[in-house]
Design a protein around this motif. Structure first.
Motif, short mmCIF file in Angstrom:
data_model
loop_
_atom_site.label_atom_id
_atom_site.label_comp_id
_atom_site.label_asym_id
_atom_site.label_seq_id
_atom_site.Cartn_x
_atom_site.Cartn_y
_atom_site.Cartn_z
N SER A 1 1.08 7.75 -2.35
CA SER A 1 1.62 6.54 -1.73
C SER A 1 0.68 6.08 -0.62
O SER A 1 -0.25 6.80 -0.24
CB SER A 1 3.01 6.83 -1.17
OG SER A 1 2.94 7.95 -0.33
N GLU B 1 5.87 4.57 -2.59
CA GLU B 1 5.94 3.63 -1.46
C GLU B 1 4.58 3.12 -1.00
O GLU B 1 3.61 3.88 -0.98
CB GLU B 1 6.60 4.33 -0.28
CG GLU B 1 8.08 4.01 -0.25
CD GLU B 1 8.79 4.76 0.84
OE1 GLU B 1 8.26 4.86 1.95
OE2 GLU B 1 9.89 5.23 0.53
N ASP B 2 4.58 1.85 -0.63
CA ASP B 2 3.48 1.29 0.13
C ASP B 2 2.13 1.32 -0.59
O ASP B 2 1.09 1.47 0.05
CB ASP B 2 3.41 2.06 1.47
CG ASP B 2 2.71 1.24 2.54
OD1 ASP B 2 2.69 0.01 2.40
OD2 ASP B 2 2.17 1.84 3.49
N ASN C 1 9.32 -3.39 -8.39
CA ASN C 1 9.31 -2.07 -7.73
C ASN C 1 8.98 -2.18 -6.23
O ASN C 1 8.90 -1.17 -5.54
CB ASN C 1 8.28 -1.14 -8.39
CG ASN C 1 8.75 -0.72 -9.78
OD1 ASN C 1 9.92 -0.81 -10.10
ND2 ASN C 1 7.82 -0.24 -10.59
N SER D 1 6.17 -3.30 -4.80
CA SER D 1 4.75 -3.19 -4.40
C SER D 1 4.12 -4.59 -4.40
O SER D 1 4.71 -5.54 -4.91
CB SER D 1 3.98 -2.30 -5.37
OG SER D 1 4.43 -0.99 -5.27
#
Ligand code: NCD
Length: 360
Positions: free
Chosen positions: A152, A179-180, A204, A206
């Motif tokens: 991530s 994440e991220d 999602n 992103s």
């Protein structure tokens, strides 16, 4: 439709926790391969490769042999009954009665899913046309975990043939679940990432941007994932030649990159990375190919030990509705149930084999 076996057709059929457990196992195997040398004693893996391959096929075979198992299969369908017109259904039915696990690569999208409908053992998708390549993604995730220590918070540039590259499709679907992560797509307008992948990334949570040159973004990347222009998936030689040589990563461009950026590539390379880059410590593609064996050993162990079974078709057959994608397996093997998923939009269905959307 329920199958009593665990298949791997699309990584996103499984929760992220399943992949991360598998990656952890891949790391353990890498650190102590001898410990796993007899885990598959007496087991047989069949590799059915309807399309050329070096790494994927050999790394699967090596993985099974290093686990103590044996291998059968073909890498040239011209030498099998496929050349006599045998369907995927029949080939799969027979070979799955000889083997404990079946690995299939095919030039048509959805072929591995089609195989999973009739197989009497687990089926692994080793690449279906320009659609998906989940085991390359497991290899890529393992490489990122080992070399970047995380999955991530990464800025990942993907460059080249983003429309036809199944490796980048699967990788986007997977990395956007963490994440991220930020994606930077570097391609010509003709070779842009397909809309359905961009929709998945957005859904999602992103983000992505699309640019035309490596130079304008390389300085901010943690990972640069290069891809080959997929000559075999172009409609004509002229179309291919118009795209060939557009992107070449060389020493000069590498000077603009961060000191800890890594360069990945599923290989084979044609001319998109010059050989001088091979000596740069940031070039990770040969190591990545090596890690592919550990990722596949972990996958074989997971698939063979998990007895839960899987749902092969979750959608519905809508009387007379067919997929419009000429490169979808349902348009090549007529007996297959033409199953579609509902989307949020009533007028739009999604083919369960190739993910192509259709207006109804
Ligand atoms: C890739 C593939 O087959 O999709 N190669 C691989 O599996 N290592 C990428 C490619 O062929 O360009």
């Amino acid at each position: 439709m329920q199958s009593e076996y665990q298949h791997l057709i699309d990584l996103n059929d499984y929760p992220v926790s399943w992949w991360t457990k598998l990656i952890e196992l891949g790391e353990k195997i890498k650190n102590d391969p001898a410990k796993y040398a007899h885990e598959c004693d007496g087991k047989v893996m069949a590799t059915l490769f309807y399309e050329p391959s070096t790494r994927t096929q050999m790394s699967f075979q090596t993985a099974m042999i290093r686990l103590g198992g044996e291998i059968i299969g073909f890498d040239n369908p011209a030498n099998s009954s496929v050349s006599k017109g045998e369907t995927i259904k029949d080939t799969t039915k027979i070979v799955s009665s000889y083997a404990d696990i079946l690995v299939i690569r095919h030039p048509i999208a959805g072929a591995a899913k089609a195989a999973s409908l009739t197989a009497d053992c687990p089926v692994i998708n080793a690449g279906d046309g320009g659609h998906l390549h989940p085991t390359q993604t497991l290899t890529d995730l393992l490489t990122l975990k080992i070399e970047k220590k995380r999955l991530s918070g990464l800025t990942i540039g993907m460059c080249g043939d983003l429309i036809n590259g199944r490796t980048v499709h699967s990788l986007c679907k997977a990395l956007s679940m963490f994440e991220d992560n930020k994606f930077v797509f570097i391609s010509t307008p003709e070779l842009k990432m397909p809309a359905y992948i961009k929709d998945i990334i957005k859904a999602n949570g992103s983000t992505f941007e699309e640019v035309h040159t490596i130079e304008e973004v390389i300085g901010k990347l943690d990972v640069l994932y290069m891809t080959r222009i997929q000559q075999e998936r172009f409609a004509s030689v002229e179309d291919y030649l118009a795209q060939k040589n557009t992107y070449v990563l060389d020493h000069r461009k590498m000077q603009l990159a961060k000191q800890d950026m890594i360069v990945m590539h599923p290989l084979p390379r044609v001319d998109e990375i010059t050989v001088e880059v091979d000596d740069d410590p940031r070039a990770m593609y040969f190591t990545q190919a090596k890690y592919g064996v550990f990722a596949r050993m972990a996958l074989i162990l997971t698939i063979l030990s998990d007895k839960k079974g899987s749902e092969t078709l979750k959608g519905k057959v809508y009387g007379g509705v067919k997929c419009d994608n000429p490169k979808c397996i349902t348009n090549h093997e007529e007996y297959l149930p033409k199953s579609f998923r509902a989307t949020g939009d009533e007028t739009l269905l999604e083919c369960e084999y190739c993910d192509e959307r259709k207006l109804v």
